[in-house]
Design a protein around this motif. Structure first.
Motif, short mmCIF file in Angstrom:
data_model
loop_
_atom_site.label_atom_id
_atom_site.label_comp_id
_atom_site.label_asym_id
_atom_site.label_seq_id
_atom_site.Cartn_x
_atom_site.Cartn_y
_atom_site.Cartn_z
N HIS A 1 -3.89 -2.81 -8.89
CA HIS A 1 -3.06 -2.68 -7.69
C HIS A 1 -3.93 -2.30 -6.49
CE1 HIS A 1 -3.07 1.16 -9.85
NE2 HIS A 1 -2.83 1.80 -8.73
N ASP A 2 -3.31 -2.27 -5.33
CA ASP A 2 -4.02 -2.07 -4.06
C ASP A 2 -4.24 -0.59 -3.81
OD1 ASP A 2 -5.03 -2.05 -1.52
OD2 ASP A 2 -3.36 -3.13 -0.59
N TYR A 3 -5.38 -0.06 -4.26
CA TYR A 3 -5.67 1.36 -4.10
C TYR A 3 -5.76 1.75 -2.63
CZ TYR A 3 -6.57 1.53 -9.10
OH TYR A 3 -6.44 1.44 -10.47
N GLU A 4 -6.34 0.88 -1.81
CA GLU A 4 -6.58 1.24 -0.41
C GLU A 4 -5.28 1.48 0.34
OE1 GLU A 4 -9.37 -1.24 1.58
OE2 GLU A 4 -10.84 -1.16 -0.05
N MET A 5 -4.23 0.77 -0.01
CA MET A 5 -2.94 1.02 0.64
C MET A 5 -2.48 2.45 0.35
SD MET A 5 0.84 -0.61 0.01
CE MET A 5 1.06 0.42 -1.43
N TYR A 6 -2.64 2.88 -0.90
CA TYR A 6 -2.20 4.23 -1.26
C TYR A 6 -3.11 5.29 -0.64
CZ TYR A 6 0.82 1.81 -4.52
OH TYR A 6 1.78 0.99 -5.06
N PHE A 7 -4.41 5.01 -0.52
CA PHE A 7 -5.29 5.96 0.14
C PHE A 7 -4.84 6.21 1.58
CE2 PHE A 7 -9.10 4.32 -2.58
CZ PHE A 7 -8.55 4.93 -3.70
N GLY A 8 -4.32 5.16 2.22
CA GLY A 8 -3.87 5.28 3.60
C GLY A 8 -2.66 6.17 3.77
N LEU A 9 -1.99 6.50 2.68
CA LEU A 9 -0.82 7.38 2.74
C LEU A 9 -1.20 8.85 2.60
CD1 LEU A 9 1.70 5.32 0.57
CD2 LEU A 9 1.23 5.14 3.01
N LEU A 10 -2.48 9.10 2.31
CA LEU A 10 -2.94 10.48 2.13
C LEU A 10 -3.23 11.15 3.46
CD1 LEU A 10 -5.39 10.04 -0.89
CD2 LEU A 10 -3.24 11.34 -0.90
N ALA A 11 -2.88 12.43 3.55
CA ALA A 11 -3.25 13.23 4.71
C ALA A 11 -4.76 13.51 4.68
CB ALA A 11 -2.47 14.54 4.68
#
Length: 349
Positions: free
Chosen positions: A251-261
């Motif tokens: 899956h797209d890890y970078e999309m989820y990283f972008g949701l991190l503070a």
């Protein structure tokens, strides 16, 4: 030797089928357990099909085991006959190295961690057989106590799905004041939701399936985000202190990283068979980090079970007859279970 029966495969393309085999006689510190329930973990399927490296056949899978003690060795101190107990992913280790003495037996420095199945005993020649069976013998140090307060079928998956999610939550001190996202609402994800909510965190489930929103809220999640909807995703940009990623497919890890503070941590508990792919710059922006977590050790597993008893937490399960196990495997692969299959071992008889 103790005669046992269970379900086994004999090669990587085999279907699980009845098999009679032998357990060892009780050593001084061993307990004999009559298995009541055994959960089906996705890792059972990976190992049955030799997807995590060459497997050892014949193989009796199963490492989410609960039952009652029916026999004890001469020097057993922790248990007596009739006790309700569990066995998770490990059945032995060296017990003497610094790591084992810290209660991190899964990382035994001597390389003597013995897994519940698809492994070898410390003699390096005797195969281990798991919980899709009617009985098991284990050294008492790797057996945990189970509360009489909880439904036993729902306890079984705690021995893997439970500790796999509880361990990183405790490691990172997740709790009140934290904003936590859970990626994927399956066997692992639903346990992550329950633990994080019980510890006081604000929990959001991230899913590609809009139909899971009701389930997420029923489990205690405060929010739900459909990750295929750009507007939903944008709402949670730079929002979470932690994401607990329970997805075992690419899956797209970078999309989820972008949701991190800023300084947020992405915790992987689901392990795809393919290499993880992402740019280091997606973590560099915001000083974010990624962590991968294994199971917990025996003391932490006992702590988790005690926590569950205190907070009335069990897995949501579908209890099945053991002759349905091959169909259950296919349903696990198509995510058609809420949220863990558990085999009723009475049906083996």
């Amino acid at each position: 030797m103790i005669e046992a029966k269970g379900y086994a495969v004999h090669n990587k393309t085999d279907l699980l089928a009845p098999w009679t085999f032998e357990r060892r006689d009780l050593k001084p510190h061993d307990v004999l357990i009559e298995i009541a329930f055994c959960g089906i973990c996705h890792s059972d399927i990976h190992q049955v099909r030799s997807e995590w490296g060459p497997a050892k056949y014949p193989m009796v899978p199963g490492h989410e085991i609960v039952g009652r003690v029916t026999g004890i060795g001469a020097e057993v101190a922790k248990f007596k006959e009739g006790d309700l107990v569990g066995i998770g992913c490990m059945v032995d280790s060296c017990k003497t190295c610094p790591t084992c003495r810290q209660g991190l037996e899964q990382f035994c420095e001597k390389g003597e961690t013995v897994f519940t199945y698809n492994s070898l005993e410390r003699d390096k020649k005797t195969p281990t057989y798991g919980g899709y069976s009617n009985k098991i013998v284990c050294t008492e140090e790797f057996v945990v106590k189970v509360s009489e307060r909880l439904p036993l079928s729902g306890v079984a998956p705690l021995l893997c799905a439970g500790i796999t999610t509880y361990s990183p939550i405790k490691k990172w001190g997740i709790g009140k004041g934290h904003k936590v996202a859970v990626v994927g609402l399956g066997g692992l994800g639903h346990m992550a939701v329950k633990f994080a909510v019980a510890l006081g965190a604000e929990v959001t489930v991230l899913s590609t399936s809009p139909s899971k929103e009701k389930d997420a809220k029923n489990l205690g999640a405060h929010n739900f985000c459909i990750t295929t909807n750009p507007e939903h995703v944008k709402k949670y940009s730079n929002y979470f202190n932690f994401t607990i990623d329970a997805v075992s497919a690419p899956h797209d890890y970078e999309m989820y990283f972008g949701l991190l503070a800023i300084g947020g941590v992405h915790i992987c508990v689901g392990l795809p068979t393919e290499p993880m792919k992402f740019s280091a710059f997606s973590l560099l922006r915001g000083n974010r980090s990624i962590s991968v977590s294994s199971i917990g050790g025996i003391p932490e597993t006992q702590e988790m079970l005690d926590f569950c008893a205190e907070h009335d937490i069990v897995s949501d399960v579908e209890v099945i007859n053991i002759n349905y196990v091959n169909e259950a495997y296919e349903r696990v692969l198509s995510s058609d279970v809420k949220y863990r299959f558990v085999i009723d071992m009475d049906t083996l008889n």
